[in-house]
Design a protein around this motif. Structure first.
Motif, mmCIF file in Angstrom:
data_model
loop_
_atom_site.group_PDB
_atom_site.id
_atom_site.type_symbol
_atom_site.label_atom_id
_atom_site.label_comp_id
_atom_site.label_asym_id
_atom_site.label_seq_id
_atom_site.Cartn_x
_atom_site.Cartn_y
_atom_site.Cartn_z
ATOM 1 N N ALA A 330 0.829 -1.204 0.000
ATOM 2 C CA ALA A 330 0.000 0.000 0.000
ATOM 3 C C ALA A 330 0.864 1.254 0.000
ATOM 4 O O ALA A 330 0.542 2.249 -0.671
ATOM 5 C CB ALA A 330 -0.922 -0.004 1.220
ATOM 6 N N LEU A 331 1.984 1.215 0.723
ATOM 7 C CA LEU A 331 2.868 2.375 0.750
ATOM 8 C C LEU A 331 3.569 2.569 -0.596
ATOM 9 O O LEU A 331 3.838 3.701 -1.014
ATOM 10 C CB LEU A 331 3.905 2.223 1.864
ATOM 11 N N ILE A 332 3.868 1.472 -1.281
ATOM 12 C CA ILE A 332 4.424 1.575 -2.639
ATOM 13 C C ILE A 332 3.428 2.274 -3.551
ATOM 14 O O ILE A 332 3.780 3.146 -4.349
ATOM 15 C CB ILE A 332 4.770 0.173 -3.188
ATOM 16 N N LEU A 333 2.156 1.902 -3.436
ATOM 17 C CA LEU A 333 1.122 2.532 -4.252
ATOM 18 C C LEU A 333 0.967 4.011 -3.908
ATOM 19 O O LEU A 333 0.712 4.840 -4.792
ATOM 20 C CB LEU A 333 -0.214 1.811 -4.052
ATOM 21 N N ALA A 334 1.118 4.356 -2.632
ATOM 22 C CA ALA A 334 1.036 5.765 -2.232
ATOM 23 C C ALA A 334 2.143 6.570 -2.901
ATOM 24 O O ALA A 334 1.916 7.694 -3.378
ATOM 25 C CB ALA A 334 1.137 5.886 -0.712
ATOM 26 N N THR A 335 3.347 5.992 -2.962
ATOM 27 C CA THR A 335 4.466 6.668 -3.622
ATOM 28 C C THR A 335 4.197 6.825 -5.114
ATOM 29 O O THR A 335 4.443 7.889 -5.692
ATOM 30 C CB THR A 335 5.764 5.869 -3.412
ATOM 31 N N MET A 336 3.694 5.765 -5.756
ATOM 32 C CA MET A 336 3.376 5.823 -7.181
ATOM 33 C C MET A 336 2.317 6.882 -7.461
ATOM 34 O O MET A 336 2.393 7.628 -8.442
ATOM 35 C CB MET A 336 2.897 4.453 -7.666
ATOM 36 N N ALA A 337 1.304 6.960 -6.593
ATOM 37 C CA ALA A 337 0.222 7.936 -6.777
ATOM 38 C C ALA A 337 0.751 9.358 -6.639
ATOM 39 O O ALA A 337 0.348 10.259 -7.387
ATOM 40 C CB ALA A 337 -0.891 7.680 -5.764
ATOM 41 N N ALA A 338 1.662 9.588 -5.680
ATOM 42 C CA ALA A 338 2.220 10.926 -5.484
ATOM 43 C C ALA A 338 3.059 11.349 -6.684
ATOM 44 O O ALA A 338 2.973 12.491 -7.153
ATOM 45 C CB ALA A 338 3.067 10.949 -4.209
ATOM 46 N N VAL A 339 3.870 10.404 -7.208
ATOM 47 C CA VAL A 339 4.700 10.708 -8.380
ATOM 48 C C VAL A 339 3.834 11.011 -9.600
ATOM 49 O O VAL A 339 4.162 11.875 -10.415
ATOM 50 C CB VAL A 339 5.660 9.530 -8.670
ATOM 51 N N ALA A 340 2.701 10.304 -9.721
ATOM 52 C CA ALA A 340 1.811 10.488 -10.862
ATOM 53 C C ALA A 340 0.941 11.733 -10.735
ATOM 54 O O ALA A 340 0.202 12.068 -11.668
ATOM 55 C CB ALA A 340 0.925 9.258 -11.038
ATOM 56 N N GLY A 341 1.010 12.416 -9.589
ATOM 57 C CA GLY A 341 0.237 13.632 -9.399
ATOM 58 C C GLY A 341 -1.249 13.393 -9.198
ATOM 59 O O GLY A 341 -2.074 14.243 -9.564
ATOM 60 N N LEU A 342 -1.615 12.262 -8.587
ATOM 61 C CA LEU A 342 -3.032 11.973 -8.331
ATOM 62 C C LEU A 342 -3.518 12.797 -7.140
ATOM 63 O O LEU A 342 -2.773 13.580 -6.547
ATOM 64 C CB LEU A 342 -3.218 10.471 -8.085
#
Length: 402
Positions: A330-342
């Motif tokens: 879940a924390l990996i997904l949080a990082t991906m979402a932040a990088v993607a500008g969601l």
């Protein structure tokens, strides 16, 4: 690093005196001594422990693979696939529906589907070890569900990455998925047909050489797996699966214990460093709803697993509560979402959701017999959910021998 070990040890010793599991205490140590909590800060940058934390996750999943026998796949592979598929359908489906209900966007809903749908392999493994349940009958289905989740995770990440990046090339996404699946298939074939050759490669009477050999193999394959778009932990799991079925498997299980425990503690401590408890109030309502949805879906999944394996309510409760934790993925997904500008609300939501379940899940798992009283079927002895586990797994390594 010394401060991290000492802090984790002190809190864990205090917690053991009142019967608390170690996982939430390791996480709490990281939160209290991290940059997001007022007072003394041991580490200002959680990335300082990134490599050691990754090693902890690799060793936890490597140990999980050692305890998972090829015979289990041969005799119960279909049941495991069914139980794992149902678990994913219930939890990922509920996460996707929840994401759309929030109205934050389609990409955000796809991220939340993974956040709510995938258990924490590290916390599940540590919970089974802490509660001495490795030899329990319901542990094999739990491990089977984790394996199915990790395979799904590899494909899910490969498909999600181009979506978050805004890629319009479907061919590229298909290629990434195919590459990940091909690597997993190659590892599975080696585990199935190469056990004798692998056994000869690792056959040595010298414990020092054996430790260096299995540690090197686990970390190397984990790194290669990541290059192929597969979670590093699943690569380590597959190495454990291969080595657990060799003549050196029992010795490796004994030798990996101190490494698993030490670096596993660092993993959970680093996990706590990355969490900001101040984010919780801003998203508390959707977080509590998500936690309630996850608990409901896990209870339903536990009942489904009990039906598939003809278990009673005690085992159903153990399955439901053990798989409840959400964590590193879940924390990996949080990082991906932040990088993607969601949506900016995603990061505090995910951190708060993970914190609550990472702390609550091990506590609930240790008291799963309370839940068993309310599930259909005939319960075993009142202490069955925990006492029986201790009796049947007093020596978990020998209990899993064939």
């Amino acid at each position: 690093m010394g401060g991290a070990f000492v802090a984790a040890a002190v809190l864990a010793r205090l917690g053991s005196r009142i019967g608390l599991p170690t996982i939430p205490l390791f996480i709490l140590a990281g939160i209290l001594l991290g940059p997001n909590t007022p007072g003394f800060v041991l580490l200002h940058d959680p990335h300082d422990l990134e490599m050691l934390s990754a090693l902890g996750l690799v060793l936890l999943l490597f140990y999980l693979g050692l305890e998972f026998h090829m015979d289990d796949l041969k005799t119960g592979g279909r049941k495991m696939a069914t139980a794992g598929g149902l678990y994913l359908a219930l939890n990922v489906g509920a996460g996707l529906a929840f994401g759309f209900a929030l109205g934050w966007g389609t990409s955000e809903a796809l991220v939340l589907a993974g956040v709510l749908g995938i258990s924490s392999s590290a916390i599940v493994t540590k919970t089974l070890v802490d509660l001495n349940r490795i030899g329990n009958p319901e542990t094999k289905p739990i491990l089977g569900i984790i394996v199915v989740e990790d395979i799904f995770l590899a494909l899910y990440l490969a498909a999600l990455q181009p979506v978050l990046a805004g890629a319009e090339d479907i061919g590229s996404a298909v290629f990434q998925i195919g590459k990940a699946f091909g690597f997993l298939l190659a590892l599975a074939l080696i585990a199935r047909f190469g056990t004798k050759i692998i056994g000869r490669l690792f056959a040595t009477k010298d414990n020092e050489l054996l430790v260096i050999s299995f540690l090197g193999a686990a970390v190397l394959v984990a790194g290669i797996a990541e290059e192929f778009g597969v979670a590093d932990a699943i690569g380590a799991f597959m190495v454990g699966l291969m080595l657990g079925n060799t003549s050196s498997g029992e010795r490796i299980r004994e030798l990996v214990h101190p490494l698993r425990d030490a670096f596993g503690a660092i993993f959970f401590f680093a996990f706590g460093l990355s969490i900001d408890p101040g984010d919780l109030p801003t998203v508390i309502v959707p977080v509590l709803i998500a936690v309630a949805v996850t608990i409901a879906m896990n209870i339903l999944a536990g009942l489904c697993a009990a039906k598939i394996y003809s278990f009673g309510p005690d085992q159903a409760a153990n399955v439901a509560t053990t798989l409840l934790a959400r964590g590193e993925f879940a924390l990996i997904l949080a990082t991906m979402a932040a990088v993607a500008g969601l949506d900016a609300r995603l990061s505090p939501f995910i951190a708060s959701y993970v914190l609550i379940l990472a702390v609550v899940a091990p506590l609930v798992a240790g008291r799963s017999h309370w839940l068993a009283r309310f599930l259909p079927g005939e319960t075993s002895a009142p202490s069955g959910a925990r006492g029986t586990a201790r009796e049947t797994t007093e020596q978990p390594e020998s209990a899993t021998q064939r």
